[in-house]
Design a protein around this motif. Structure first.
Motif, PDB file in Angstrom:
ATOM      1  N   LEU A   1       0.810  -1.226   0.000  1.00  0.00           N
ATOM      2  CA  LEU A   1       0.000   0.000   0.000  1.00  0.00           C
ATOM      3  C   LEU A   1       0.842   1.275   0.000  1.00  0.00           C
ATOM      4  O   LEU A   1       0.497   2.240  -0.696  1.00  0.00           O
ATOM      5  CB  LEU A   1      -0.977  -0.003   1.176  1.00  0.00           C
ATOM      6  CG  LEU A   1      -2.179  -0.948   1.059  1.00  0.00           C
ATOM      7  CD1 LEU A   1      -3.002  -0.939   2.336  1.00  0.00           C
ATOM      8  CD2 LEU A   1      -3.047  -0.573  -0.140  1.00  0.00           C
ATOM      9  N   PRO A   2       1.958   1.344   0.742  1.00  0.00           N
ATOM     10  CA  PRO A   2       2.771   2.564   0.706  1.00  0.00           C
ATOM     11  C   PRO A   2       3.392   2.843  -0.662  1.00  0.00           C
ATOM     12  O   PRO A   2       3.869   3.959  -0.897  1.00  0.00           O
ATOM     13  CB  PRO A   2       3.852   2.297   1.762  1.00  0.00           C
ATOM     14  CG  PRO A   2       3.278   1.271   2.673  1.00  0.00           C
ATOM     15  CD  PRO A   2       2.438   0.411   1.791  1.00  0.00           C
ATOM     16  N   TYR A   3       3.399   1.856  -1.547  1.00  0.00           N
ATOM     17  CA  TYR A   3       3.978   2.041  -2.877  1.00  0.00           C
ATOM     18  C   TYR A   3       2.933   2.494  -3.899  1.00  0.00           C
ATOM     19  O   TYR A   3       3.234   2.623  -5.083  1.00  0.00           O
ATOM     20  CB  TYR A   3       4.640   0.740  -3.347  1.00  0.00           C
ATOM     21  CG  TYR A   3       5.856   0.375  -2.532  1.00  0.00           C
ATOM     22  CD1 TYR A   3       7.110   0.885  -2.844  1.00  0.00           C
ATOM     23  CD2 TYR A   3       5.736  -0.460  -1.428  1.00  0.00           C
ATOM     24  CE1 TYR A   3       8.218   0.560  -2.082  1.00  0.00           C
ATOM     25  CE2 TYR A   3       6.847  -0.789  -0.661  1.00  0.00           C
ATOM     26  CZ  TYR A   3       8.083  -0.275  -0.992  1.00  0.00           C
ATOM     27  OH  TYR A   3       9.182  -0.593  -0.232  1.00  0.00           O
ATOM     28  N   ILE A   4       1.712   2.744  -3.430  1.00  0.00           N
ATOM     29  CA  ILE A   4       0.653   3.252  -4.302  1.00  0.00           C
ATOM     30  C   ILE A   4       0.349   4.679  -3.878  1.00  0.00           C
ATOM     31  O   ILE A   4      -0.115   4.920  -2.759  1.00  0.00           O
ATOM     32  CB  ILE A   4      -0.630   2.402  -4.201  1.00  0.00           C
ATOM     33  CG1 ILE A   4      -0.324   0.947  -4.520  1.00  0.00           C
ATOM     34  CG2 ILE A   4      -1.714   2.938  -5.133  1.00  0.00           C
ATOM     35  CD1 ILE A   4      -1.474   0.002  -4.255  1.00  0.00           C
ATOM     36  N   THR A   5       0.631   5.636  -4.745  1.00  0.00           N
ATOM     37  CA  THR A   5       0.408   7.019  -4.358  1.00  0.00           C
ATOM     38  C   THR A   5      -1.078   7.275  -4.131  1.00  0.00           C
ATOM     39  O   THR A   5      -1.941   6.799  -4.870  1.00  0.00           O
ATOM     40  CB  THR A   5       0.942   7.993  -5.437  1.00  0.00           C
ATOM     41  OG1 THR A   5       0.858   9.326  -4.936  1.00  0.00           O
ATOM     42  CG2 THR A   5       0.159   7.893  -6.728  1.00  0.00           C
ATOM     43  N   GLY A   6      -1.378   7.987  -3.071  1.00  0.00           N
ATOM     44  CA  GLY A   6      -2.762   8.363  -2.810  1.00  0.00           C
ATOM     45  C   GLY A   6      -3.534   7.426  -1.910  1.00  0.00           C
ATOM     46  O   GLY A   6      -4.705   7.698  -1.620  1.00  0.00           O
ATOM     47  N   THR A   7      -2.943   6.341  -1.401  1.00  0.00           N
ATOM     48  CA  THR A   7      -3.722   5.455  -0.532  1.00  0.00           C
ATOM     49  C   THR A   7      -4.081   6.155   0.779  1.00  0.00           C
ATOM     50  O   THR A   7      -5.135   5.899   1.353  1.00  0.00           O
ATOM     51  CB  THR A   7      -2.971   4.146  -0.242  1.00  0.00           C
ATOM     52  OG1 THR A   7      -1.635   4.438   0.191  1.00  0.00           O
ATOM     53  CG2 THR A   7      -2.919   3.263  -1.469  1.00  0.00           C
ATOM     54  N   GLY A   8      -3.199   7.044   1.253  1.00  0.00           N
ATOM     55  CA  GLY A   8      -3.552   7.824   2.429  1.00  0.00           C
ATOM     56  C   GLY A   8      -4.716   8.754   2.147  1.00  0.00           C
ATOM     57  O   GLY A   8      -5.644   8.879   2.951  1.00  0.00           O
ATOM     58  N   CYS A   9      -4.677   9.411   0.987  1.00  0.00           N
ATOM     59  CA  CYS A   9      -5.773  10.298   0.587  1.00  0.00           C
ATOM     60  C   CYS A   9      -7.075   9.522   0.449  1.00  0.00           C
ATOM     61  O   CYS A   9      -8.146   9.997   0.848  1.00  0.00           O
ATOM     62  CB  CYS A   9      -5.443  10.982  -0.740  1.00  0.00           C
ATOM     63  SG  CYS A   9      -3.926  11.965  -0.712  1.00  0.00           S
TER      64      CYS A   9
END
Length: 276
Positions: free
Chosen positions: A196-204
């Motif tokens: 998940l940290p390697y996918i931009t925008g998962t935090g958003c």
């Protein structure tokens, strides 16, 4: 499963049921990088996204919505004006507002913009990584110019409670282990996927999920439900896809959120009670 843990899973399952029954309107002032993903994730979980950001219409849109999300990702001067107008309108109507202080602690302007919002409006919840939340609570910048956590540190219960009380809101701190606190209760979520940290925008996207749940649940339950939803979806997607990279995982996240059920929350949810 302990009775305490089951109680929190019940709250998340109930929130999911309410969200899909009500189909609330979620006004999202988010960033250009993840805007499309946030809209699709909101649709998948059961909300109806509207992404209006122009100053002439943001206040009217926010007042008509069921919750408001402010995301500082691709921050611009015009965006700041729109965020203040939307937040003021939402607060006047009693509509919950959720903040994602992307990159807080990086530059002075970005951090001061986030601080001005926090000091002016009551937020239902703030979601960020540990660096962003600590920087916001301490009012410091020049610490981390990026938007990634870059740390395997796990938030302690005492620090989580202190940060929540300092910011006067529910905090949702995402990282290797996710932590939620309202200044009294502290829970940790151990779901997720190392990709998940390697996918931009998962935090958003996680913040968009929290904003969606905030339309139908109390802030603590909304934060927990949003984080559980992303964590469980990422976990199941990883199991179903096998050995893949972040591109494949990103493509199926919305599918797994769409297919999330109350039963899956009970089966997969890993909530640890730290303080109650």
């Amino acid at each position: 499963m302990s009775r305490v843990t089951e109680k929190y899973l019940q709250k998340a399952a109930h929130a999911l049921r309410c969200l899909r029954r009500r189909r609330p309107l979620i006004h999202e002032l988010t960033n250009f990088v993840s805007m499309n993903d946030c809209a699709n994730i909101t649709l998948a979980v059961g909300g109806k996204p509207v992404m209006a950001r122009a100053l002439p219409e943001v206040a009217e849109t926010a007042a008509a919505a069921d919750s408001l999300l402010l995301n500082l990702g691709t921050l611009q001067e015009s965006t700041v004006q729109s965020m203040h107008a939307a937040a003021a309108a939402a607060v006047r109507k009693g509509i919950p507002v959720v903040l994602d202080p992307v990159g807080a602690g990086g530059t002075a302007w970005r951090t001061e913009t986030a601080l001005a919002l926090v000091r002016t409006y009551p937020f239902a919840a703030i979601r960020g990584n540990m660096s962003e939340i600590i920087s916001l609570a301490e009012g410091k910048w020049g610490i981390n110019a990026g938007v990634d956590n870059g740390s395997d540190r796990i938030m302690t219960a005492s620090l989580a409670k202190k940060l929540s009380m300092t910011l006067h809101t529910v905090i949702a701190v995402t990282g290797k282990v996710d932590t939620i606190s309202d200044g009294d209760r502290v829970v940790q979520v151990h779901n997720g996927n190392p990709l998940l940290p390697y996918i931009t925008g998962t935090g958003c996207m996680t913040t968009a999920l929290i904003a969606s749940y905030a339309a139908v649940a109390d802030p603590f339950t909304a934060a927990l439900s949003g984080i559980l939803t992303m964590g469980i979806a990422g976990e199941i997607a990883g199991r179903n896809c096998g050995t893949v990279g972040p591109g494949t995982l990103r493509s199926v996240l919305a599918d797994e959120i769409y297919n999330l059920t109350e039963e899956r929350i009970y089966a997969y949810g890993k909530v640890v009670i730290i303080n109650e």
